[in-house]
Design a protein around this motif. Structure first.
Motif, PDB file in Angstrom:
ATOM      1  N   UNK A  98       0.824  -1.205   0.000  1.00 32.84           N
ATOM      2  CA  UNK A  98       0.000   0.000   0.000  1.00 32.84           C
ATOM      3  C   UNK A  98       0.859   1.256   0.000  1.00 32.84           C
ATOM      4  N   UNK A  99       0.245   2.343  -0.434  1.00 27.77           N
ATOM      5  CA  UNK A  99       0.873   3.652  -0.330  1.00 27.77           C
ATOM      6  C   UNK A  99      -0.194   4.600   0.217  1.00 27.77           C
ATOM      7  N   UNK A 100       0.217   5.523   1.071  1.00 28.23           N
ATOM      8  CA  UNK A 100      -0.709   6.395   1.780  1.00 28.23           C
ATOM      9  C   UNK A 100      -0.423   7.840   1.375  1.00 28.23           C
ATOM     10  N   UNK A 101      -1.437   8.546   0.846  1.00 30.03           N
ATOM     11  CA  UNK A 101      -1.214   9.879   0.284  1.00 30.03           C
ATOM     12  C   UNK A 101      -2.236  10.882   0.827  1.00 30.03           C
ATOM     13  N   UNK A 102      -1.715  12.083   1.204  1.00 27.90           N
ATOM     14  CA  UNK A 102      -2.600  13.151   1.642  1.00 27.90           C
ATOM     15  C   UNK A 102      -2.304  13.603   3.056  1.00 27.90           C
ATOM     16  N   UNK A 103      -3.081  14.582   3.521  1.00 25.27           N
ATOM     17  CA  UNK A 103      -3.052  15.131   4.873  1.00 25.27           C
ATOM     18  C   UNK A 103      -1.646  15.656   5.242  1.00 25.27           C
ATOM     19  N   UNK A 104      -1.392  15.911   6.530  1.00 20.92           N
ATOM     20  CA  UNK A 104      -0.128  16.505   6.965  1.00 20.92           C
ATOM     21  C   UNK A 104       0.902  15.445   7.299  1.00 20.92           C
ATOM     22  N   UNK A 105       2.188  15.843   7.290  1.00 25.58           N
ATOM     23  CA  UNK A 105       3.244  14.890   7.602  1.00 25.58           C
ATOM     24  C   UNK A 105       3.145  14.408   9.040  1.00 25.58           C
ATOM     25  N   UNK A 106       2.719  15.277   9.935  1.00 20.31           N
ATOM     26  CA  UNK A 106       2.549  14.875  11.341  1.00 20.31           C
ATOM     27  C   UNK A 106       1.521  13.753  11.456  1.00 20.31           C
ATOM     28  N   UNK A 107       0.390  13.910  10.762  1.00 18.45           N
ATOM     29  CA  UNK A 107      -0.646  12.883  10.782  1.00 18.45           C
ATOM     30  C   UNK A 107      -0.140  11.602  10.136  1.00 18.45           C
ATOM     31  N   UNK A 108       0.594  11.726   9.029  1.00 15.02           N
ATOM     32  CA  UNK A 108       1.124  10.549   8.337  1.00 15.02           C
ATOM     33  C   UNK A 108       2.120   9.794   9.203  1.00 15.02           C
ATOM     34  N   UNK A 109       2.967  10.516   9.919  1.00 17.21           N
ATOM     35  CA  UNK A 109       3.943   9.867  10.804  1.00 17.21           C
ATOM     36  C   UNK A 109       3.237   9.095  11.911  1.00 17.21           C
ATOM     37  N   UNK A 110       2.231   9.744  12.516  1.00 15.71           N
ATOM     38  CA  UNK A 110       1.459   9.074  13.563  1.00 15.71           C
ATOM     39  C   UNK A 110       0.717   7.865  13.012  1.00 15.71           C
ATOM     40  N   UNK A 121       4.549  -4.711   8.301  1.00 11.92           N
ATOM     41  CA  UNK A 121       5.051  -4.423   6.967  1.00 11.92           C
ATOM     42  C   UNK A 121       4.822  -2.967   6.557  1.00 11.92           C
ATOM     43  N   UNK A 122       3.910  -2.297   7.250  1.00 19.04           N
ATOM     44  CA  UNK A 122       3.615  -0.891   6.957  1.00 19.04           C
ATOM     45  C   UNK A 122       4.857  -0.013   7.129  1.00 19.04           C
ATOM     46  N   UNK A 123       5.770  -0.432   7.991  1.00 16.30           N
ATOM     47  CA  UNK A 123       6.992   0.349   8.230  1.00 16.30           C
ATOM     48  C   UNK A 123       7.809   0.541   6.951  1.00 16.30           C
ATOM     49  N   UNK A 124       7.662  -0.389   6.007  1.00 18.63           N
ATOM     50  CA  UNK A 124       8.411  -0.293   4.763  1.00 18.63           C
ATOM     51  C   UNK A 124       7.607   0.307   3.620  1.00 18.63           C
ATOM     52  N   UNK A 125       6.468   0.896   3.937  1.00 15.01           N
ATOM     53  CA  UNK A 125       5.612   1.486   2.909  1.00 15.01           C
ATOM     54  C   UNK A 125       5.707   3.007   2.936  1.00 15.01           C
ATOM     55  N   UNK A 126       5.303   3.642   1.828  1.00  8.62           N
ATOM     56  CA  UNK A 126       5.443   5.092   1.695  1.00  8.62           C
ATOM     57  C   UNK A 126       4.210   5.843   2.201  1.00  8.62           C
ATOM     58  N   UNK A 127       4.493   6.923   2.932  1.00 11.94           N
ATOM     59  CA  UNK A 127       3.468   7.835   3.419  1.00 11.94           C
ATOM     60  C   UNK A 127       3.825   9.218   2.867  1.00 11.94           C
ATOM     61  N   UNK A 128       3.025   9.701   1.937  1.00 10.56           N
ATOM     62  CA  UNK A 128       3.401  10.892   1.171  1.00 10.56           C
ATOM     63  C   UNK A 128       2.440  12.046   1.430  1.00 10.56           C
ATOM     64  N   UNK A 129       2.990  13.141   1.919  1.00  6.41           N
ATOM     65  CA  UNK A 129       2.191  14.350   2.116  1.00  6.41           C
ATOM     66  C   UNK A 129       1.990  15.033   0.761  1.00  6.41           C
ATOM     67  N   UNK A 130       0.741  15.333   0.432  1.00 11.12           N
ATOM     68  CA  UNK A 130       0.457  16.031  -0.813  1.00 11.12           C
ATOM     69  C   UNK A 130       0.361  17.525  -0.544  1.00 11.12           C
TER      70      UNK A 130
END
Length: 250
Positions: A98-110, A121-130
């Motif tokens: 999976x890849x997670x896109x949107x919202x703020x970097x603080x929210x994505x980190x949490x 396995x989520x630890x190796x996936x991308x969380x991208x702030x748009x």
């Protein structure tokens, strides 16, 4: 799938999972809308947005009230499948990249930290702030390249309705594969850094909107007013359509 209130819903959870799995295996790109009361309201006010909502694979029913309306009008029993639930089901299922896109970097980190507790396995996936910009101003070819280089099967999008649904429709032509799902507030609910979902007893008794009004009064009151003002016409229209077919008791 069934069309109610002008939206193409898939209420069968097994069918939802089977369709997602088939789409991933076939390597095709498409999207799923998670239709709550806000989307129902906007879609029935704006014909172009309605085309966007119905232009994907299907919509799942995020509203707890739509099944009540359909029970009253048609005598049929359907269940809500909210965005936060399908989000949890897929993440915990540990079946897809999976890849997670949107919202703020603080929210994505949490969010990444919290989700890793149910799926390491989520630890190796991308969380991208748009970046904050108009939906037509995103660099869709570049976003598509990022997704395809990652190899993600599921693309989670959280930009808020109606922006996130339009975002998916504009990104789709640039993607070769991947199922996009817009989950709105689910990122906030699971991040532990923002608004939490209502307690289970409120969800069970269809009072989640009260909790959200309490947490975000200005934003949610405006949304609720739009929904309430549209609802009588939608109910009347659906009731008239129901008279054209026999009512079947579930």
């Amino acid at each position: 799938m069934q069309t109610y209130f002008n939206i193409r819903y898939e209420f069968d959870r097994k069918a939802v999972w089977e369709r997602i799995d088939r789409q991933v295996k076939e390597g095709k790109a498409d999207y799923i809308c998670v239709a709550d009361g806000v989307i129902l309201d906007h879609a029935n006010r704006n014909p172009e947005y309605l085309k966007v909502v119905n232009g994907g694979m299907f919509a799942i029913c995020d509203s707890s009230y739509v099944p009540l309306y359909l029970k009253w009008i048609y005598g049929k029993r359907y269940e809500q499948y909210c965005g936060s639930q399908i989000f949890r089901d897929i993440v915990a299922g540990r079946k897809y990249r999976m890849i997670f896109m949107g919202t703020s970097q603080e929210t994505l980190d949490g969010l990444q930290n919290r989700l890793a507790e149910m799926n390491p396995e989520v630890k190796g996936m991308k969380f991208i702030e748009l970046p904050f910009r108009k939906v037509e101003d995103f660099d869709y070819p570049e976003i598509a390249r990022t997704i395809e280089e990652d190899g993600a099967d599921i693309v989670w999008v959280a930009l808020g309705a109606p922006k996130q649904e339009i975002f998916m429709s504009l990104l789709k032509p640039h993607l070769k594969r991947g199922v996009m799902i817009a989950v709105g507030a689910a990122f906030k609910f699971y991040s532990g850094t923002d608004v939490q979902r209502a307690p289970e007893w409120m969800v069970k008794h269809h009072l989640e909107f009260v909790h959200r009004i309490y947490k975000e009064p200005k934003k949610q009151l405006k949304r609720c007013w739009g929904i309430v003002s549209t609802l009588p016409g939608l109910l009347w229209g659906e009731w008239r359509r129901s008279k054209k077919q026999p009512k079947v008791r579930a």
